[in-house]
Design a protein around this motif. Sequence first.
Motif, short mmCIF file in Angstrom:
data_model
loop_
_atom_site.label_atom_id
_atom_site.label_comp_id
_atom_site.label_asym_id
_atom_site.label_seq_id
_atom_site.Cartn_x
_atom_site.Cartn_y
_atom_site.Cartn_z
N ILE A 76 13.12 -35.28 -33.29
CA ILE A 76 13.17 -35.10 -34.75
C ILE A 76 14.53 -35.67 -35.21
N GLY A 77 14.63 -36.15 -36.42
CA GLY A 77 15.93 -36.60 -36.93
C GLY A 77 16.60 -37.58 -35.99
N VAL A 78 17.85 -37.28 -35.62
CA VAL A 78 18.53 -38.12 -34.62
C VAL A 78 18.64 -37.38 -33.28
N VAL A 79 17.67 -36.51 -33.02
CA VAL A 79 17.60 -35.77 -31.75
C VAL A 79 16.60 -36.47 -30.83
N TYR A 80 17.10 -36.92 -29.70
CA TYR A 80 16.26 -37.69 -28.75
C TYR A 80 16.41 -37.12 -27.35
N ASP A 81 15.38 -37.26 -26.53
CA ASP A 81 15.46 -36.93 -25.11
C ASP A 81 15.31 -38.22 -24.31
N ARG A 82 16.23 -38.42 -23.41
CA ARG A 82 16.14 -39.62 -22.55
C ARG A 82 15.01 -39.41 -21.54
N ARG A 83 14.06 -40.30 -21.50
CA ARG A 83 12.98 -40.24 -20.51
C ARG A 83 13.19 -41.39 -19.52
N ARG A 84 13.17 -41.05 -18.27
CA ARG A 84 13.38 -42.06 -17.23
C ARG A 84 12.44 -41.75 -16.08
N PHE A 85 11.61 -42.70 -15.69
CA PHE A 85 10.66 -42.44 -14.60
C PHE A 85 10.24 -43.76 -13.95
N ALA A 86 9.79 -43.63 -12.70
CA ALA A 86 9.37 -44.82 -11.95
C ALA A 86 7.94 -45.20 -12.33
N VAL A 87 7.67 -46.50 -12.37
CA VAL A 87 6.31 -46.97 -12.63
C VAL A 87 5.99 -48.11 -11.66
N ALA A 88 4.71 -48.30 -11.38
CA ALA A 88 4.29 -49.44 -10.57
C ALA A 88 3.18 -50.12 -11.35
N LEU A 89 3.50 -51.19 -12.02
CA LEU A 89 2.55 -51.82 -12.94
C LEU A 89 1.89 -53.02 -12.29
N ASP A 90 0.56 -53.00 -12.23
CA ASP A 90 -0.16 -54.13 -11.65
C ASP A 90 0.16 -55.40 -12.43
N GLY A 91 0.37 -56.47 -11.73
CA GLY A 91 0.57 -57.76 -12.39
C GLY A 91 1.98 -57.97 -12.90
N ALA A 92 2.90 -57.01 -12.64
CA ALA A 92 4.25 -57.11 -13.20
C ALA A 92 4.96 -58.40 -12.76
N GLU A 93 4.65 -58.85 -11.53
CA GLU A 93 5.34 -60.05 -11.03
C GLU A 93 4.89 -61.30 -11.77
N ARG A 94 3.81 -61.21 -12.56
CA ARG A 94 3.35 -62.39 -13.32
C ARG A 94 3.68 -62.29 -14.80
N ARG A 102 6.67 -34.41 -34.94
CA ARG A 102 5.83 -33.87 -36.00
C ARG A 102 5.21 -34.95 -36.89
N SER A 103 5.31 -36.20 -36.46
CA SER A 103 4.82 -37.26 -37.34
C SER A 103 4.31 -38.48 -36.58
N ALA A 104 3.15 -38.94 -37.02
CA ALA A 104 2.62 -40.22 -36.53
C ALA A 104 1.90 -40.87 -37.69
N VAL A 105 1.93 -42.19 -37.74
CA VAL A 105 1.23 -42.89 -38.82
C VAL A 105 -0.05 -43.47 -38.24
N GLN A 106 -1.15 -43.13 -38.88
CA GLN A 106 -2.46 -43.59 -38.39
C GLN A 106 -2.89 -44.80 -39.22
N TYR A 107 -3.24 -45.88 -38.55
CA TYR A 107 -3.70 -47.08 -39.25
C TYR A 107 -5.15 -47.37 -38.90
N ARG A 108 -5.79 -48.13 -39.76
CA ARG A 108 -7.09 -48.71 -39.43
C ARG A 108 -6.87 -50.21 -39.39
N THR A 109 -6.95 -50.78 -38.20
CA THR A 109 -6.63 -52.21 -38.10
C THR A 109 -7.91 -53.05 -38.16
N HIS A 110 -7.70 -54.29 -38.51
CA HIS A 110 -8.76 -55.28 -38.51
C HIS A 110 -8.57 -56.10 -37.23
N LEU A 111 -9.57 -56.09 -36.37
CA LEU A 111 -9.50 -56.85 -35.12
C LEU A 111 -10.25 -58.16 -35.29
#
Length: 340
Positions: free
Chosen positions: A186-204, A323-332
């Motif tokens: 909220i506001g200027v309050v943030y939590d640092r998130r740090r975690f390992a991932v293994a993403l397929d195709g990352a080398e490309r 406490r907030s997210a903006v919901q859109y309806r996109t045109h694909l």
Amino acid sequence: MVAPLVLAHIGERTDTEIESAILHCPDCQHEYPVIAGIPIIVPDLAKLLSERGIELMLRDELDPALESLLGDSIGADSWFDMMRQFQSTYGWDGYADLDPAEVTTEDGPAPGAARRCVARLLDMAGPPDRPVSRILDLGCAAGRTSFALAQAHPQALVLGADIHLALLLLAHRAGRGEVSYPRRRIGVVYDRRRFAVALDGAERADFWACDANCLAVPAGEADLCVALNLLDCVTDPRALLESLARAVRPGGRILLATPYDWSTRATPINAWLGGHSQRAGHGGSGEAFLRALLSGPSGHAIPELGIIAEQEGFAWHTRLHDRSAVQYRTHLLVLERRPH
Ligand SMILES: C[S@@+](CC[C@H](N)C(=O)[O-])C[C@H]1O[C@@H](n2cnc3c(N)ncnc32)[C@H](O)[C@@H]1O
């Protein structure tokens, strides 16, 4: 004429990657830096670096207490706050599904909105006419869609391009197996998130700082160009469509999503596609304006492009804070670069 850039200076490098370097154009004599593994190839380098260069200096995170103090001191709506808001919104959408500390709630937004757009668009596009070997993901933000595209096309090299340096660093680092971003509470309050991932195709997948309207890639070489929710973020949306038409090969596909969320912060009103002039034939509708531009008989249409599939009202959201997210309806839209 295409003048390939030359590696004029190499600073740091590993066995597989160049971390810092200078690229030089033998034709126009411009120089472009590679910093923290990100080539920065934009027409107005001075402007980008003076506005955003500091993001590259902050690539190693600060101690959380210090980051919080800086956030309070530099203040809301500052460059620091805007940078963290972008990292939070797109870091969360891209990677929160892989974060062991993330708690999903029934009523909250679910991460992965951009990936769901890509998956739906790939479905709508159907099988390609020939193997896909080069993909451009423009406005790639934190890069998860670029990895998803690499996964969907196992022979392809994917170039993710954006002008937001802090997001590109997030993407680049994710490709190397670690996600780190400030998740906004909220506001200027943030939590640092740090975690390992293994993403397929990352080398490309690779990430460059590039203006989507002025791409530093040879024309007509991409089999597939993707621009999700970018059209209403650029200064000249029509020029973006022309840039996509130039980049993709004849017969190649362009996957587009847009919520037509026009704002003069990004785009001057006279460049909006719809959203004004409701007296006109398009009635102010972005969809009608875009369809006319892509397949209409008018002399203003972009003749190289045609629509082959579209879907209205696809859900896409951006999370702002707890406490907030903006919901859109996109045109694909799935577009084809017409064969010669
Ligand atoms: C609304 S976000 C969409 C991000 C992502 N594609 C998605 O759908 O979630 C727009 C992205 O485009 C980037 N962007 C804005 N103008 C750009 C430009 N001229 N060239 C490349 N990227 C741009 C922004 O930095 C931001 O990451």
